[in-house]
Scaffold this active site. Structure first.
Site, PDB file in Angstrom:
ATOM      1  N   GLU A   1       5.883  -8.249  23.879  1.00 55.20           N
ATOM      2  CA  GLU A   1       6.224  -6.818  23.745  1.00 55.20           C
ATOM      3  C   GLU A   1       5.631  -5.989  24.881  1.00 55.20           C
ATOM      4  O   GLU A   1       5.182  -4.867  24.676  1.00 55.20           O
ATOM      5  CB  GLU A   1       5.767  -6.276  22.393  1.00 55.20           C
ATOM      6  CG  GLU A   1       6.626  -6.722  21.245  1.00 55.20           C
ATOM      7  CD  GLU A   1       8.025  -6.126  21.284  1.00 55.20           C
ATOM      8  OE1 GLU A   1       8.283  -5.283  22.167  1.00 55.20           O
ATOM      9  OE2 GLU A   1       8.847  -6.538  20.467  1.00 55.20           O
TER      10      GLU A   1
ATOM     11  N   GLY B   1     -21.193 -17.626  15.608  1.00 54.58           N
ATOM     12  CA  GLY B   1     -21.727 -18.826  16.253  1.00 54.58           C
ATOM     13  C   GLY B   1     -20.757 -19.996  16.126  1.00 54.58           C
ATOM     14  O   GLY B   1     -19.538 -19.814  16.197  1.00 54.58           O
TER      15      GLY B   1
END
Ligand code: TGC
Ligand code: FAD
Length: 392
Positions: A370, A346
């Site tokens: 990458e 939350g």
């Protein structure tokens, strides 16, 4: 109810690890628990890579850990190497990136494509963390398509002159030595070693990152940079040599991101057990249980991919498309786990007192660097069909 550690080893991979692999993993785990996790939220907020950890990483033997002992490296097998990447990224993707770049993108090309003198000079120092390296392939206008690079290398009577700009370079301004890729006058890609302080060479940090904040990312500028012949990696001729380094780094990433996912999962599970809403722990609700089960499934699938990839690499049977599949899957899975963990926490989940938001923000970069998720899709699509869809 399952113990947390057991939960994140749902298919009992622990039983398959050797004593050496477990011991390496446990040593790095203790280091990360004590020296990274308590401080990393602050480093991330300050936008600072903890350079004070570099000698410690050297002492622990994590830099270039799968390269041979005769060059001062730990000489570990690739599963042990993967496990240590997992532990580093359980702390932070930026710390794992430092080690990935140093080992897979700087030490590996020197080992694989350097002269014996270059190996003996650089590898032990890089392994101890006395020298830091960076890898300059990407440019401001050429990321996914490195063949389109504009950096040029011109031969002179005494060596070479380099001109160009590299972008998004991890460890850039920290680096004592940069592995720089440039095209020669025939259009052939070659690898060069450019050392800090060489006239015309400079590094400028990127300060506006909302991801990978505990990592240095820089632009490298090369203006008429002269390098002598002994700063050329003699075997690094052709784009494939640069791409082979990426294969090494992507292998470590496929393991590393599982560590980030595990950190998020453990945090979310503990939080869900303790957080009460509508008179019951949120862990007792079907919706949060489904989230946790999806997260565990992603983690377990990723662990199995990484482990099998490690076995193939150790057997000399791994090819780069297998690495693409694992990088693509495991990074996206970790990102989804981090986002789900953030949901479970939350409002508290958005703070740096917890870890999931930092991991989620970092993993956005890992999903891009990458080889983006899309690029790995196209690499695999080409391997499956024989049709190159990069241009279409
Ligand atoms: P392509 O025709 O595919 O390849 C040219 C030659 O290279 C071979 N090859 C590879 N070899 C080893 N490993 C690999 N991963 C390889 N990929 C290709 C290939 O077989 C060929 O050999 P040959 O003998 O036939 O000439 O070249 P292309 O121009 O079509 O390449 C396209 C593509 C998309 C595959 C490639 O360029 C690519 O992977 N792009 C993504 C770029 C990328 O990943 N950049 C990363 C920069 S470094 C970084 O991000 C560091 S982040 C920090 C950290 O790691 O923690
Ligand atoms: P682009 O290539 O411009 O891609 C933009 C978008 O287009 C992406 O969604 C991509 O998937 C999509 N796209 C590209 N081509 C195609 C296509 N053919 N079909 C469909 N979609 C396509 N580089 C280094 O050399 N060394 C480093 O140390 C390094 N460290 C990094 C650290 C960080 C934190 C980051 C964020 C990046 C780093 N990089 C490094 C660069 C990284 O590898 C590139 O960002 C990456 O390869 C993507 O290139 P790009 O950013 O130019 O995006």
């Amino acid at each position: 109810m399952l113990e947390t550690r057991t939960t994140t080893d749902f298919y009992l991979l622990e039983e398959l690890f050797t004593d050496v692999q477990r011991s390496v993993r446990d040593t790095v785990r203790r280091f990360v628990d004590r020296e990274v996790i308590p401080h990393v939220g602050r480093w991330w907020l300050e936008g600072r890579f903890p350079t004070e950890l570099v000698p410690r990483l050297g002492e622990l033997g994590v830099l270039g850990a799968n390269l041979p002992a005769e060059y001062g490296c730990a000489g570990l097998d690739n599963v042990a190497y993967g496990l240590l990447m997992h532990e580093l990224e359980r702390g932070d993707s930026g710390i794992r990136s430092f080690a990935s770049v140093q080992g897979a993108l700087v030490m590996y090309p020197i080992y694989a494509y350097g002269s014996e003198d270059q190996r003996r000079h650089y590898l032990p120092r890089l392994a101890r963390g006395e020298l830091v390296g960076c890898f300059g392939l990407t440019e401001p206008t050429a990321g996914s398509d490195p063949a389109a690079m504009n950096t040029r290398a011109r031969r002179t009577g005494r060596g070479w002159v380099l001109n160009g700009t590299k972008m998004w370079i991890t460890n850039g301004s920290l680096a004592d030595v940069a592995v720089v890729w440039a095209k020669d006058e025939e259009g052939q890609v070659r690898g060069f070693l450019v050392t800090k302080g060489t006239p015309g060479y400079s590094a400028h940090d990127i300060h506006t990152k909302a991801s990978m904040r505990a990592s240095v990312t820089s632009e490298l500028v090369l203006e008429e940079v002269e390098v002598s012949e002994d700063h050329v990696l003699p075997g690094a001729v052709g784009l494939g040599k640069a791409l082979s380094c990426l294969t090494q780094a992507r292998y470590g990433i496929a393991w590393g991101v599982v560590g980030a996912a595990v950190a998020c999962f453990e945090e979310a599970l503990a939080y869900a057990q303790g957080r009460v809403a509508f008179g019951r722990p949120i862990a007792a609700t079907q919706l949060q249980q489904q989230r946790l089960v999806d997260m565990l499934t992603r983690i377990t699938t990723s662990q199995l991919l990484a482990y099998r990839l490690g076995q193939l690499k150790d057997a000399g049977r791994m090819d780069y498309t297998q690495v693409s599949l694992a990088k693509r899957h495991n990074v996206r899975a970790a990102l989804e786990v981090a986002r789900e963990a953030r949901q479970i926490l939350g409002g508290y989940g958005i703070t740096l007192e917890y870890h999931c938001m930092r991991h989620a923000a970092n993993l956005e970069s890992v999903d891009t660097y990458e080889g983006t998720y899309d690029v790995h899709t196209l690499i695999l699509g080409r391997a499956l069909t024989g049709h190159d869809a990069f241009g279409g």
